[in-house]
Design an enzyme around this catalytic site. Structure first.
Site, PDB file in Angstrom:
ATOM      1  N   CYS A 116     -12.447 -11.165  -7.200  1.00 43.09           N
ATOM      2  CA  CYS A 116     -11.584 -12.330  -6.952  1.00 43.09           C
ATOM      3  C   CYS A 116     -12.300 -13.439  -6.189  1.00 43.09           C
ATOM      4  CB  CYS A 116     -10.327 -11.899  -6.217  1.00 43.09           C
ATOM      5  SG  CYS A 116      -9.316 -10.798  -7.224  1.00 43.09           S
ATOM      6  N   HIS A 256      -6.988 -17.938  -2.630  1.00 43.88           N
ATOM      7  CA  HIS A 256      -6.834 -17.002  -3.743  1.00 43.88           C
ATOM      8  C   HIS A 256      -5.402 -16.480  -3.718  1.00 43.88           C
ATOM      9  CE1 HIS A 256      -7.404 -13.704  -6.415  1.00 43.88           C
ATOM     10  NE2 HIS A 256      -7.347 -12.777  -5.473  1.00 43.88           N
ATOM     11  N   ASN A 286      -1.804 -12.829  -9.968  1.00 48.29           N
ATOM     12  CA  ASN A 286      -3.203 -12.860  -9.552  1.00 48.29           C
ATOM     13  C   ASN A 286      -4.092 -12.934 -10.803  1.00 48.29           C
ATOM     14  OD1 ASN A 286      -5.780 -12.366  -8.654  1.00 48.29           O
ATOM     15  ND2 ASN A 286      -5.260 -10.594  -7.387  1.00 48.29           N
TER      16      ASN A 286
HETATM   17  O1  UT7 Z   1      -7.433  -9.976  -5.264  1.00 50.82           O
HETATM   18  C1  UT7 Z   1      -7.360  -8.753  -4.628  1.00 50.82           C
HETATM   19  C2  UT7 Z   1      -6.450  -7.940  -5.454  1.00 50.82           C
HETATM   20  N1  UT7 Z   1      -5.547  -7.075  -4.832  1.00 50.82           N
HETATM   21  C3  UT7 Z   1      -4.765  -7.328  -3.764  1.00 50.82           C
HETATM   22  O2  UT7 Z   1      -4.825  -8.313  -3.115  1.00 50.82           O
HETATM   23  C4  UT7 Z   1      -3.765  -6.267  -3.440  1.00 50.82           C
HETATM   24  C5  UT7 Z   1      -3.355  -6.251  -2.017  1.00 50.82           C
HETATM   25  N2  UT7 Z   1      -2.255  -5.328  -1.835  1.00 50.82           N
HETATM   26  C6  UT7 Z   1      -0.981  -5.660  -2.163  1.00 50.82           C
HETATM   27  O3  UT7 Z   1      -0.719  -6.748  -2.640  1.00 50.82           O
HETATM   28  C7  UT7 Z   1       0.079  -4.653  -1.879  1.00 50.82           C
HETATM   29  O4  UT7 Z   1      -0.472  -3.546  -1.204  1.00 50.82           O
HETATM   30  C8  UT7 Z   1       0.803  -4.146  -3.161  1.00 50.82           C
HETATM   31  C9  UT7 Z   1       1.658  -5.268  -3.739  1.00 50.82           C
HETATM   32  C10 UT7 Z   1      -0.193  -3.668  -4.192  1.00 50.82           C
HETATM   33  C11 UT7 Z   1       1.739  -3.000  -2.807  1.00 50.82           C
HETATM   34  O5  UT7 Z   1       2.649  -3.412  -1.819  1.00 50.82           O
HETATM   35  P1  UT7 Z   1       2.847  -2.522  -0.493  1.00 50.82           P
HETATM   36  O6  UT7 Z   1       3.863  -3.196   0.286  1.00 50.82           O
HETATM   37  O7  UT7 Z   1       1.504  -2.317   0.138  1.00 50.82           O
HETATM   38  O8  UT7 Z   1       3.412  -1.200  -1.090  1.00 50.82           O
HETATM   39  P2  UT7 Z   1       2.849   0.282  -0.928  1.00 50.82           P
HETATM   40  O9  UT7 Z   1       1.682   0.497  -1.805  1.00 50.82           O
HETATM   41  O10 UT7 Z   1       2.736   0.612   0.534  1.00 50.82           O
HETATM   42  O11 UT7 Z   1       4.070   1.118  -1.482  1.00 50.82           O
HETATM   43  C12 UT7 Z   1       5.344   1.133  -0.822  1.00 50.82           C
HETATM   44  C13 UT7 Z   1       6.315   1.859  -1.717  1.00 50.82           C
HETATM   45  C14 UT7 Z   1       5.783   3.195  -2.242  1.00 50.82           C
HETATM   46  O12 UT7 Z   1       6.868   4.081  -2.350  1.00 50.82           O
HETATM   47  P3  UT7 Z   1       7.129   5.174  -1.212  1.00 50.82           P
HETATM   48  O13 UT7 Z   1       5.881   6.015  -1.163  1.00 50.82           O
HETATM   49  O14 UT7 Z   1       7.366   4.421   0.040  1.00 50.82           O
HETATM   50  O15 UT7 Z   1       8.337   5.893  -1.712  1.00 50.82           O
HETATM   51  C15 UT7 Z   1       5.307   2.853  -3.622  1.00 50.82           C
HETATM   52  O16 UT7 Z   1       5.320   3.955  -4.487  1.00 50.82           O
HETATM   53  O17 UT7 Z   1       6.588   1.061  -2.876  1.00 50.82           O
HETATM   54  C16 UT7 Z   1       6.336   1.839  -4.046  1.00 50.82           C
HETATM   55  N3  UT7 Z   1       5.885   0.936  -5.089  1.00 50.82           N
HETATM   56  C17 UT7 Z   1       6.719   0.280  -5.903  1.00 50.82           C
HETATM   57  N4  UT7 Z   1       8.049   0.267  -5.980  1.00 50.82           N
HETATM   58  C18 UT7 Z   1       8.611  -0.531  -6.910  1.00 50.82           C
HETATM   59  C19 UT7 Z   1       4.596   0.600  -5.417  1.00 50.82           C
HETATM   60  N5  UT7 Z   1       4.600  -0.255  -6.428  1.00 50.82           N
HETATM   61  C20 UT7 Z   1       5.909  -0.478  -6.745  1.00 50.82           C
HETATM   62  C21 UT7 Z   1       6.530  -1.271  -7.713  1.00 50.82           C
HETATM   63  N6  UT7 Z   1       7.879  -1.270  -7.772  1.00 50.82           N
HETATM   64  N7  UT7 Z   1       5.851  -2.042  -8.586  1.00 50.82           N
END
Ligand code: UT7
Length: 331
Positions: A116, A256, A286
């Protein structure tokens, strides 16, 4: 740093494919909701190519618009740098494909991959080519078709990414406008937080690598999030400080677009009011190498980017890579 001070962006062109993939569409593919995606990322929809469209095609569209804006032909360019993690194929490089599709003669080019951060890294390399005096016009294209490497059964990644392209032309500046300074860093210890394990020399594509879904993006979202929030602000602060500025001096912050929460946390740390921060992740998701030129276009369309404005660009990506650019918008 001063050699880059003599280089400016003289034109911008952007392109996204017409097909839109909404959060409601994703609700039909994976266990997710529009509300979750919007709250956790700020994304409402993203653009996705149809089958058969490649990164060089998106790059070509953006390049054509940038050339038209500048009023020059493809052969007036000296070089094309394509910033991408999703080249049409491993080789030849997408710069050659764009050069050929444009019909540009007697120019050279190459691809750059810093995930990115590819676009901001390519901006420094392109600016260096112009600042060297050897080149008068260098095009930097940020283009990615993330939908080609995303697993649409993985809700943790498929909601984030989209496809798009943006192109700028770099050329010598005759006044004090243009590039001021760049600051970049890589931290390879974060390599396993965001990567695509298959298809390279380590894991050449086989039935097994495909069965194991190694040809898709794998991400530890929280690790990337934490690094991004900490490091992007840290690098921006360092860049501003060494040029005698603070976040309050910035007219337009063009970060970004990875996650709205990363953007607002970075802006808060830098002390920037929300009205100076460009956010269009709601419409495009993104798009990796294309987010910053697409956000430049949004800023321009909304009348928020004017000649002389002090602009800060910042990116963070897989690697980890992180980079920031300080410039005065030149036209
Ligand atoms: O350019 C660089 C590219 N990448 C990034 O910048 C990514 C940076 N990270 C993020 O943007 C975030 O970490 C994400 C958007 C990917 C995820 O958000 P988060 O708030 O960090 O969620 P998490 O991974 O901590 O997951 C929280 C909960 C989990 O469930 P449990 O274990 O609490 O029951 C996940 O399984 O949310 C769940 N979850 C979802 N639920 C609904 C993960 N993805 C989803 C989804 N829909 N799409």
């Amino acid at each position: 740093m001063n050699q880059a001070a003599r280089v400016k962006i003289s034109a911008l062109g952007t392109y996204v494919p017409p097909r839109v993939l909404t959060n409601a569409d994703l609700e039909k593919l994976v266990e997710t909701t529009d509300q979750w995606i919007l709250e956790r990322t700020g994304i409402r929809e993203r653009h996705i190519v149809d089958k058969g469209v490649a990164t060089s095609d998106l790059g070509l569209e953006a390049a054509t618009l940038a050339l038209a804006e500048r009023g020059i032909g493809p052969s007036d360019l000296d070089a094309i740098i394509v910033a991408t993690v999703t080249p049409d194929m491993l080789f030849p490089c997408s710069a050659c494909l764009v050069q050929h599709k444009l019909g540009a003669k007697a120019i050279w080019g190459f691809d750059m991959n810093a995930a990115c951060s590819s676009f901001v890294y390519a901006l420094q390399v392109g600016s260096g080519l112009v600042a060297s005096g050897v080149h008068k016009k260098v095009m930097v294209i940020g283009a990615d078709i993330m939908s080609s490497i995303i697993d649409y059964t993985d809700r943790a990644t498929c909601i984030i990414f989209g496809d798009g392209a943006g192109a700028v032309i770099l050329e010598p500046a005759n006044d004090s406008l243009g590039m001021i300074d760049f600051l970049h860093e890589v931290d390879g210890s974060g390599g396993s937080s965001l990567y695509m394990p298959g298809g390279g020399s380590l894991n050449p594509s086989t039935h097994e690598t495909v069965d194991q879904r190694m040809h898709y993006v794998h991400q530890d979202g929280q690790a990337v999030f934490k690094f991004a929030v900490r490091k992007m602000a840290e690098l921006c602060e360092k860049l501003l400080q060494r040029n005698g500025f603070t976040g309050k001096d910035i007219d337009v912050f063009i970060p970004h677009q990875a996650n709205k929460r990363i953007i607002t946390a970075t802006a808060d740390r830098l002390g920037m009011p929300a009205e100076r921060v460009i956010i269009n992740i709601d419409r495009f998701g993104n798009t990796t190498s294309a987010t910053i030129p697409l956000a430049m276009e949004t800023a321009r369309q909304e009348g928020r980017l004017k000649k002389g404005d002090l602009v800060l660009l910042a990116a963070v990506g897989a690697g980890f890579t992180v980079g920031a650019t300080l410039l005065r918008w030149a036209y």
